[in-house]
Each structure stands twice: as C-alpha cells, then as structure tokens.
Motif scaffolding. Structure first.
Motif, mmCIF file in Angstrom:
data_model
loop_
_atom_site.group_PDB
_atom_site.id
_atom_site.type_symbol
_atom_site.label_atom_id
_atom_site.label_comp_id
_atom_site.label_asym_id
_atom_site.label_seq_id
_atom_site.Cartn_x
_atom_site.Cartn_y
_atom_site.Cartn_z
ATOM 1 N N GLU A 1 0.825 -1.201 0.000
ATOM 2 C CA GLU A 1 0.000 0.000 0.000
ATOM 3 C C GLU A 1 0.857 1.248 0.000
ATOM 4 O OE1 GLU A 1 -2.304 0.729 3.566
ATOM 5 O OE2 GLU A 1 -0.828 -0.313 4.810
ATOM 6 N N ASN A 2 0.260 2.326 -0.485
ATOM 7 C CA ASN A 2 0.840 3.652 -0.330
ATOM 8 C C ASN A 2 -0.250 4.548 0.250
ATOM 9 O OD1 ASN A 2 -0.820 4.525 -2.548
ATOM 10 N ND2 ASN A 2 0.750 3.784 -3.972
ATOM 11 N N ALA A 3 -0.067 5.827 0.198
ATOM 12 C CA ALA A 3 -1.024 6.728 0.834
ATOM 13 C C ALA A 3 -2.398 6.689 0.185
ATOM 14 C CB ALA A 3 -0.477 8.155 0.799
ATOM 15 N N GLU A 4 -2.463 6.312 -1.081
ATOM 16 C CA GLU A 4 -3.723 6.412 -1.816
ATOM 17 C C GLU A 4 -4.296 5.081 -2.266
ATOM 18 O OE1 GLU A 4 -2.945 9.037 -5.055
ATOM 19 O OE2 GLU A 4 -2.881 10.838 -3.787
ATOM 20 N N GLU A 5 -3.458 4.046 -2.376
ATOM 21 C CA GLU A 5 -3.925 2.806 -2.999
ATOM 22 C C GLU A 5 -3.350 1.561 -2.331
ATOM 23 O OE1 GLU A 5 -4.318 4.473 -7.596
ATOM 24 O OE2 GLU A 5 -2.464 3.491 -6.952
ATOM 25 N N ILE A 6 -4.054 0.454 -2.554
ATOM 26 C CA ILE A 6 -3.562 -0.873 -2.208
ATOM 27 C C ILE A 6 -3.340 -1.622 -3.514
ATOM 28 C CG2 ILE A 6 -4.097 -3.064 -1.086
ATOM 29 C CD1 ILE A 6 -5.936 -1.493 0.815
ATOM 30 N N ILE B 1 -5.648 -2.876 -8.293
ATOM 31 C CA ILE B 1 -5.407 -1.661 -7.510
ATOM 32 C C ILE B 1 -6.715 -1.204 -6.876
ATOM 33 C CG2 ILE B 1 -4.495 0.692 -7.562
ATOM 34 C CD1 ILE B 1 -3.657 -0.713 -10.636
ATOM 35 N N ILE B 2 -6.729 -1.041 -5.576
ATOM 36 C CA ILE B 2 -7.920 -0.600 -4.855
ATOM 37 C C ILE B 2 -7.650 0.776 -4.256
ATOM 38 C CG2 ILE B 2 -9.603 -1.157 -3.067
ATOM 39 C CD1 ILE B 2 -8.593 -4.049 -3.183
ATOM 40 N N LYS B 3 -8.505 1.720 -4.574
ATOM 41 C CA LYS B 3 -8.361 3.065 -4.021
ATOM 42 C C LYS B 3 -8.695 3.066 -2.534
ATOM 43 C CE LYS B 3 -9.958 7.839 -4.591
ATOM 44 N NZ LYS B 3 -10.859 8.754 -5.344
ATOM 45 N N LYS B 4 -7.810 3.637 -1.730
ATOM 46 C CA LYS B 4 -8.034 3.732 -0.292
ATOM 47 C C LYS B 4 -8.935 4.936 0.001
ATOM 48 C CE LYS B 4 -4.418 3.237 2.385
ATOM 49 N NZ LYS B 4 -3.028 3.335 2.875
ATOM 50 N N ASN B 5 -10.081 4.655 0.570
ATOM 51 C CA ASN B 5 -10.996 5.716 0.983
ATOM 52 C C ASN B 5 -11.761 5.209 2.202
ATOM 53 O OD1 ASN B 5 -12.831 3.909 -0.165
ATOM 54 N ND2 ASN B 5 -12.927 5.033 -2.096
ATOM 55 N N ASN B 6 -12.781 5.895 2.566
ATOM 56 C CA ASN B 6 -13.534 5.530 3.763
ATOM 57 C C ASN B 6 -14.738 4.651 3.450
ATOM 58 O OD1 ASN B 6 -11.871 6.978 5.601
ATOM 59 N ND2 ASN B 6 -12.869 8.888 4.971
ATOM 60 N N ARG B 7 -14.699 3.956 2.336
ATOM 61 C CA ARG B 7 -15.821 3.106 1.945
ATOM 62 C C ARG B 7 -16.005 1.968 2.942
ATOM 63 N NH1 ARG B 7 -18.896 2.692 -2.444
ATOM 64 N NH2 ARG B 7 -17.657 4.203 -3.642
ATOM 65 N N LYS B 8 -17.226 1.753 3.364
ATOM 66 C CA LYS B 8 -17.592 0.627 4.211
ATOM 67 C C LYS B 8 -18.147 -0.474 3.327
ATOM 68 C CE LYS B 8 -16.743 3.229 7.827
ATOM 69 N NZ LYS B 8 -15.519 3.047 8.633
ATOM 70 N N ALA B 9 -17.818 -1.714 3.630
ATOM 71 C CA ALA B 9 -18.234 -2.795 2.739
ATOM 72 C C ALA B 9 -18.521 -4.067 3.516
ATOM 73 C CB ALA B 9 -17.162 -3.049 1.681
#
Length: 265
Positions: free
Chosen positions: A58-63, A157-165
C-alpha cells in the motif's frame, strides 16, 4: 485435465507477453486450480513466478495486489484485513480450504472473469482498477465488460478511501462453490450493490443501490432495495440451485450485507 507442450518462465513482462502472443493457444498459468477442471491443450504455458508479482502493498492512496498473490496471501494480509472492514480478506476465506487458497492466484481469478468468483463482488463494490501489460490501467467494471484479448494482468489496484463494505454468500457446503454471493458498500451516502454466482458473472444492482442512496436506511427501504435487486438481476438454474431459489436468496443476502455495512458506521 489440461496438456502442456512447453513451459516458459520469462524474467520480464515484455518477454512474457511476446511468448504469450506468439501462438493462439499459448496461455498464462496462474495457480492452475481451475484450469485442471477443464480439458485444454496449451502449446506454451507462460509461468509468471519469476516476475515478482506475488505482493500486497500500500501507499497513501492505494492498495496494490500483484497478480501472483494467492488467495491465502489475501486472506492473511494485515493490509486487507484493516481496510474496508476486511471485506476482501473475508470473501476469499470461504474458498474451499487452505491448501486450495495457497495456489489460487488473484490475477488468474480476475482475468478469467469467473461467474462463481468470491473475489470479484467485493472488488467491484470497492473502487478497483486493474493493470494490464498492453491494455494499461482501467476500471475493473470496464475490464469485465470487455471481450477477452491476449494480455497479462499484472496487478489489482484498490483506491483507499472511507468506503464501508460487507460480503455475504451461501453455499450448499463449506467446500462447494457459492450458489449466490453479494457485496455491498457505501461511501458518503452513495451505495453499491453487487451480486455474483447468479450463476453468471458478478453484476451491479444499480436500481437497488439508487433506492438506498435516495431513500436512506429505514427498515422498509432496506427491504424494498433488496427486493429491487432480486427483480432487476437475471438468475439461472444449474446443479447448485434453481433460478427461483437464487432470486429468493438474493433478497436475504443483500439485506444482510446492507445491515452489516450500516453496523460498521
């Protein structure tokens, strides 16, 4: 059972693609777990194990999940366990057994677009792209719609955000393929609902998601959205379940997943 005439282990992605495209019936090998279920003759099999694609980082924005990362890698990854309520790690934990998950690779599962996939619904419910050798980077949803082409998927690549799943599934037995599965996610009041193993490929229930987004999370609206999902999607019959049964199960799984996401807030 499949038959290999030659095996290549390239040391660069360019070399791998050149070998793959040299003949029509050349193919990339993943873990070969599902390839064994069919009958196929492969002139040259391309093994990607020397390309350092077995990673989850991971980095600051993505996995990023490398194509050769296994389902067991995904299941036990602290990175994936700590994002999106661990939905991706939980989803693959249902796949048959540990020995099987140790050989199934992410790249092969996504590129093959399996209808019974446990991995695709949660990936679609998140903000996911794929990276292809020749096709470049594109959203997973667009990739799944495109026809098959000779290419090599290198990472997810998955964008890191506050999405609940949340992910829900039903099997006839713990070691069987799912007879239906569903993934639901929410970000800033906007919902996504994905249903797979219909037994067709995972698909968005867009009208049902719009019901949740517009109407909120009252018990009545959640039930209504679950009913809309069952009505807007197409279900079919196979040896695991009838279309009618899948339709009924869809309502229950979507409702459970929505309630699970609501509880995550």
């Amino acid at each position: 059972m499949f038959t290999l005439l030659n095996l290549a282990q390239p040391t660069s992605l360019d070399e791998a693609y050149q070998i793959l495209s040299a003949q029509r019936n050349n193919a990339v090998l993943g873990g070969c777990a599902f390839l064994r279920l069919g009958s196929r003759r492969i002139s040259t099999a391309v093994d990607l194990s020397k390309l350092d694609l077995a990673y989850i980082r991971e980095n600051a924005e993505e996995i990023e999940i490398g194509a050769m990362a296994t389902f067991r890698d995904v299941e036990t990854s602290p990175i994936l366990q700590n994002h999106f309520n661990g939905v991706v790690a939980k989803a693959v934990s249902h796949v048959i057994g540990v020995q099987f998950r140790n050989i199934v690779t992410v790249g092969a599962s996504v590129f093959s677009k399996y209808g019974f996939s446990d991995l695709l619904p949660p990936l679609l419910a998140l903000d996911t792209d794929v990276q292809l050798c020749m096709g470049g980077r594109l959203p997973l949803a667009a990739f799944l719609k495109n026809p098959y082409k000779k290419d090599i998927l290198t990472k997810v690549i998955i964008k890191k955000n506050n999405r609940k799943a949340a992910y829900q599934q039903l099997r006839n037995s713990s070691s069987d393929f799912p007879l239906l599965n569903a993934a639901v996610s929410e970000l800033n009041g906007n919902w996504r609902i994905v249903v797979g193993a219909r037994p067709g490929r995972a698909k968005f229930a867009r009208r049902a998601a719009e019901v949740l987004t517009a109407g909120g999370l009252t018990p009545e609206n959640i039930d209504f959205a679950a009913n809309v999902a069952a009505e807007e999607l197409r279900f079919e019959t196979n040896t695991r379940a009838t279309a009618q049964y899948r339709k009924a199960v869809c309502q229950a799984l979507v409702r459970r997943a929505v309630l699970e996401v609501e509880a995550c807030k």
